[in-house]
Design a protein around this motif. Structure first.
Motif, PDB file in Angstrom:
ATOM      1  N   ALA A  34       0.834  -1.208   0.000  1.00  0.00           N
ATOM      2  CA  ALA A  34       0.000   0.000   0.000  1.00  0.00           C
ATOM      3  C   ALA A  34       0.867   1.255   0.000  1.00  0.00           C
ATOM      4  N   GLU A  35       1.976   1.228   0.731  1.00  0.00           N
ATOM      5  CA  GLU A  35       2.896   2.370   0.722  1.00  0.00           C
ATOM      6  C   GLU A  35       3.445   2.620  -0.670  1.00  0.00           C
ATOM      7  N   ALA A  36       3.591   1.551  -1.452  1.00  0.00           N
ATOM      8  CA  ALA A  36       4.101   1.656  -2.821  1.00  0.00           C
ATOM      9  C   ALA A  36       2.971   1.923  -3.812  1.00  0.00           C
ATOM     10  N   GLY A  37       1.750   2.034  -3.319  1.00  0.00           N
ATOM     11  CA  GLY A  37       0.605   2.273  -4.191  1.00  0.00           C
ATOM     12  C   GLY A  37       0.139   1.021  -4.914  1.00  0.00           C
ATOM     13  N   LEU A  38       0.470  -0.153  -4.366  1.00  0.00           N
ATOM     14  CA  LEU A  38       0.100  -1.422  -4.982  1.00  0.00           C
ATOM     15  C   LEU A  38      -0.800  -2.218  -4.041  1.00  0.00           C
ATOM     16  N   ALA A  39      -1.536  -3.152  -4.627  1.00  0.00           N
ATOM     17  CA  ALA A  39      -2.370  -4.031  -3.815  1.00  0.00           C
ATOM     18  C   ALA A  39      -2.491  -5.385  -4.493  1.00  0.00           C
ATOM     19  N   LEU A  40      -2.468  -6.410  -3.689  1.00  0.00           N
ATOM     20  CA  LEU A  40      -2.821  -7.759  -4.127  1.00  0.00           C
ATOM     21  C   LEU A  40      -4.167  -8.035  -3.465  1.00  0.00           C
ATOM     22  N   GLY A  45      -2.760 -14.862  -4.064  1.00  0.00           N
ATOM     23  CA  GLY A  45      -3.921 -14.648  -4.908  1.00  0.00           C
ATOM     24  C   GLY A  45      -3.608 -14.246  -6.329  1.00  0.00           C
ATOM     25  N   ARG A  46      -4.542 -13.592  -6.920  1.00  0.00           N
ATOM     26  CA  ARG A  46      -4.456 -13.195  -8.314  1.00  0.00           C
ATOM     27  C   ARG A  46      -4.197 -11.703  -8.399  1.00  0.00           C
ATOM     28  N   ALA A  47      -3.478 -11.308  -9.444  1.00  0.00           N
ATOM     29  CA  ALA A  47      -3.174  -9.884  -9.630  1.00  0.00           C
ATOM     30  C   ALA A  47      -3.074  -9.582 -11.111  1.00  0.00           C
ATOM     31  N   ARG A  48      -3.370  -8.347 -11.451  1.00  0.00           N
ATOM     32  CA  ARG A  48      -3.224  -7.894 -12.839  1.00  0.00           C
ATOM     33  C   ARG A  48      -1.742  -7.865 -13.198  1.00  0.00           C
ATOM     34  N   GLU A 101       4.912  -3.963 -11.487  1.00  0.00           N
ATOM     35  CA  GLU A 101       5.302  -2.955 -10.495  1.00  0.00           C
ATOM     36  C   GLU A 101       5.988  -3.625  -9.312  1.00  0.00           C
ATOM     37  N   LEU A 102       5.449  -4.748  -8.895  1.00  0.00           N
ATOM     38  CA  LEU A 102       6.055  -5.502  -7.795  1.00  0.00           C
ATOM     39  C   LEU A 102       7.440  -6.005  -8.190  1.00  0.00           C
ATOM     40  N   VAL A 103       7.583  -6.485  -9.414  1.00  0.00           N
ATOM     41  CA  VAL A 103       8.889  -6.912  -9.921  1.00  0.00           C
ATOM     42  C   VAL A 103       9.872  -5.745  -9.873  1.00  0.00           C
TER      43      VAL A 103
END
Length: 81
Positions: free
Chosen positions: A28-34, A55-58, A64-66
């Motif tokens: 969330a701090e990075a602006g991402l969510a799973l 889980g699943r992610a776009r 972005e996570l990579v």
């Protein structure tokens, strides 16, 4: 014996829940969510290990996570060229 197993299972579940919450917070701090992240509460009965389902992610979220992981490895000097 059953109370010892229950205690160990509860500790493993708490550890998994804490890890999932920490990852969710950091993303969330990075602006991402799973959005499907969660603890598999049924795991652990036989192995003692409680798993976290990411889980699943776009694809864009995964990329972005990579990128974040690559930056982290670069900062640690552990990324192979």
């Amino acid at each position: 014996m059953a109370s010892e197993l229950s205690r160990l299972t509860a500790a493993a579940r708490q550890k998994a829940a804490d890890a999932a919450a920490a990852l969710t917070s950091l993303l969330a701090e990075a602006g991402l969510a799973l959005p499907s992240i969660g603890v598999d509460w049924h795991e652990g009965w036989f192995t003692g290990e409680v798993l976290i389902d990411l889980g699943r992610a776009r694809a864009d979220v995964v990329m972005e996570l990579v990128g974040l992981l690559q930056e982290g490895l670069d900062a640690r000097g552990k990324r192979s060229s």
